[in-house]
Write a protein that holds these residues in place. Structure first.
Motif, mmCIF file in Angstrom:
data_model
loop_
_atom_site.group_PDB
_atom_site.id
_atom_site.type_symbol
_atom_site.label_atom_id
_atom_site.label_comp_id
_atom_site.label_asym_id
_atom_site.label_seq_id
_atom_site.Cartn_x
_atom_site.Cartn_y
_atom_site.Cartn_z
ATOM 1 N N GLY A 108 0.504 -1.216 -0.172
ATOM 2 C CA GLY A 108 0.268 0.157 -0.129
ATOM 3 C C GLY A 108 0.733 1.146 0.241
ATOM 4 N N GLY A 134 -11.677 -2.910 -0.143
ATOM 5 C CA GLY A 134 -11.202 -2.012 0.186
ATOM 6 C C GLY A 134 -12.737 -1.381 1.334
ATOM 7 N N ALA A 175 -8.336 2.485 4.006
ATOM 8 C CA ALA A 175 -6.956 3.374 2.089
ATOM 9 C C ALA A 175 -7.053 4.395 2.115
ATOM 10 N N HIS A 189 -6.265 7.296 -0.573
ATOM 11 C CA HIS A 189 -5.595 7.798 -1.447
ATOM 12 C C HIS A 189 -5.111 9.549 -1.587
ATOM 13 N N HIS A 231 -10.412 8.358 0.797
ATOM 14 C CA HIS A 231 -10.696 7.225 1.673
ATOM 15 C C HIS A 231 -11.537 6.314 0.914
ATOM 16 N N ALA A 253 -7.315 -0.970 -3.515
ATOM 17 C CA ALA A 253 -6.877 -0.223 -2.677
ATOM 18 C C ALA A 253 -5.572 -1.026 -1.693
ATOM 19 N N GLN A 254 -5.044 -0.276 -0.568
ATOM 20 C CA GLN A 254 -4.049 -1.156 0.180
ATOM 21 C C GLN A 254 -2.563 -1.562 -0.862
ATOM 22 N N THR A 276 -4.324 -7.365 4.738
ATOM 23 C CA THR A 276 -5.978 -6.940 4.972
ATOM 24 C C THR A 276 -7.244 -7.759 5.186
ATOM 25 N N THR A 327 -6.738 -7.709 -2.723
ATOM 26 C CA THR A 327 -6.086 -6.568 -3.179
ATOM 27 C C THR A 327 -5.731 -6.926 -4.989
#
Length: 420
Positions: A11, A34, A38, A40, A52, A220-221, A236, A240
């Motif tokens: 991530g 996710g 997260a 971004h 998020h 995400a991640q 997580t 992913t």
């Protein structure tokens, strides 16, 4: 067709900026897994914005943005994000859509996350305490509340039933924190969520495909945090990797086209878990300082180290990466010497594969050494302008990971990307 952008490390690879860079070329941007763990980071009109849950294409007025069924959604955080987006003059009600099948994070999920992590002591996995794990546990346990359920007449009784189940677990943890304020905020946010565009996500996304729309799936991640293929148990709670696009949006594998994998020019990790190339010296501190390596969601200082090509090649393999985007290359501008891990030494044996369990024995990284470029690359626009030593560094990575580095990010701004 659906193109995918996802992280190849743990991530924090800078996916938000990369999605924002590519988003104008797509008509639909979709988050497939996710939750609000997260972060971004984008720069809009010179201002830093951290998203998020909302897809990173939201700031492009002509793009449709969808939160897919593979996401776990916190209505409170979503409401706050919508307010931030609106402050930039963006009409999120026009181009934000949410799948009915998206699972909802409850206040008690956050409480369970906190209680569980507190009890682990030295075995903490570094959870963001956003309720992600408990929400996914209810999903696989078939107890979850989904966005579509919010409109049903039985929603309140369904909520109370799940809350009572959670309370028994919290009692076992001796968790006595008052979360009544969380609940008040939650129900207010639920009413807001119900006013947004709630759709039958899998039909919605496939309709866009049938219309020939260009779709970008945003992960995400990072791949090394995947629940199946990451550094378990320090991972997580979702898939992913690129395979998660199909289950997280409801699209068939045949619709997946390019897979853009994002990696830093070095490595970082937040929280616990194995990190073979971690630097606990002045180089690690310098990477953290120059790269401003602090979590976008948590603010925690990131662990820093040299690039791990063993893990990167593994991530490219399991994702079917077709193009690599290297971010934060400019952070290495001031380093005279660079190193890249090309194999691991475990119990005296040298291996070039990621072991299924990276916690059973100490891992010693074996490095290839490179000369740094000692040049400020932040103003460069063309591949031909790259320093020779930097081109050599990238060329070696290309060959080692069996995937081409096609883009290099040389600064935080949207336009600071060099096409190779």
């Amino acid at each position: 067709m659906v193109d995918v952008i996802l992280g190849l490390q743990w991530g924090d690879e800078g996916k938000g900026k990369i999605v924002d860079f590519f988003a104008p070329n797509y008509e639909v941007v979709a988050r497939f897994q996710g939750g609000p763990n997260a972060g971004h980071t984008l720069y809009v009109n010179g201002k830093k914005v951290v998203l998020h849950q909302i897809p990173s294409g939201i700031f492009h007025q002509n793009s449709i943005n969808i939160i897919g069924n593979g996401v776990v959604l916190d209505p409170v955080i979503l409401k706050k994000e919508c307010e931030i987006v609106a402050s930039f003059g963006i009409d999120y009600r026009k181009n934000l859509f949410i799948s009915q099948r998206t699972n909802v994070i409850l206040p008690t999920h956050r409480a369970l996350d906190k209680a569980s992590e507190m009890q682990k002591g030295d075995s903490k996995i570094g959870s963001t305490l956003k309720g992600i794990g408990p929400a996914y546990m209810d999903k696989t346990g078939r107890n979850a509340i989904r966005v579509g359920d919010l409109f049903h007449k039985n929603f309140t009784s369904q909520y109370i039933k799940l809350r009572l189940k959670h309370q028994k677990l919290l009692d076992n943890f001796n968790f006595n924190e008052d979360i009544s304020a969380w609940e008040e905020e939650f129900f207010e946010a639920v009413e807001f969520l119900k006013t947004l565009n709630i759709v039958n996500g899998e039909y919605f996304i496939n309709e866009q495909i049938s219309k020939g729309k260009k779709i970008l799936a945003e992960g995400a991640q990072g791949s090394m945090l995947d629940i199946d293929f990451g550094t378990f148990p320090f991972v997580t709670s979702s898939n992913t990797i690129s395979a998660g696009v199909c289950t997280g949006l409801g699209v068939a594998p045949r619709h997946i086209n390019d897979v853009y994998g994002v990696t830093k020019a070095y490595c970082t990790r937040v929280g616990g878990g194995p990190f073979p190339t971690e630097l606990n010296d002045e180089n690690g501190e310098l990477l953290r300082k120059i790269g401003n390596e602090f979590g976008a969601t948590t603010g925690r200082p990131r662990r820093c180290g040299w690039i791990d090509l063993v893990a990167l090649r593994y991530a490219c393999m399991i994702n079917g990466v077709t193009k690599v985007v290297m971010t934060k290359a400019d952070v290495l501008d001031n380093f005279t010497d660079l190193q890249a891990c090309t194999s691991y030494k475990i119990n005296g044996k040298q291996i070039a594969e990621v072991p299924y369990q990276m916690m059973h024995a100490p891992i010693e990284p074996v490095y290839e050494h490179f000369k740094g470029w000692n040049t400020n690359i932040t103003q460069l626009k063309e591949a031909a302008s790259l320093p020779t030593n930097m081109s050599s560094y990238i060329a070696f990575i290309n060959q080692f990971i069996n995937a081409p580095v096609k883009y290099v990010s040389n600064g935080p701004e949207r336009e600071q990307i060099i096409t190779l």
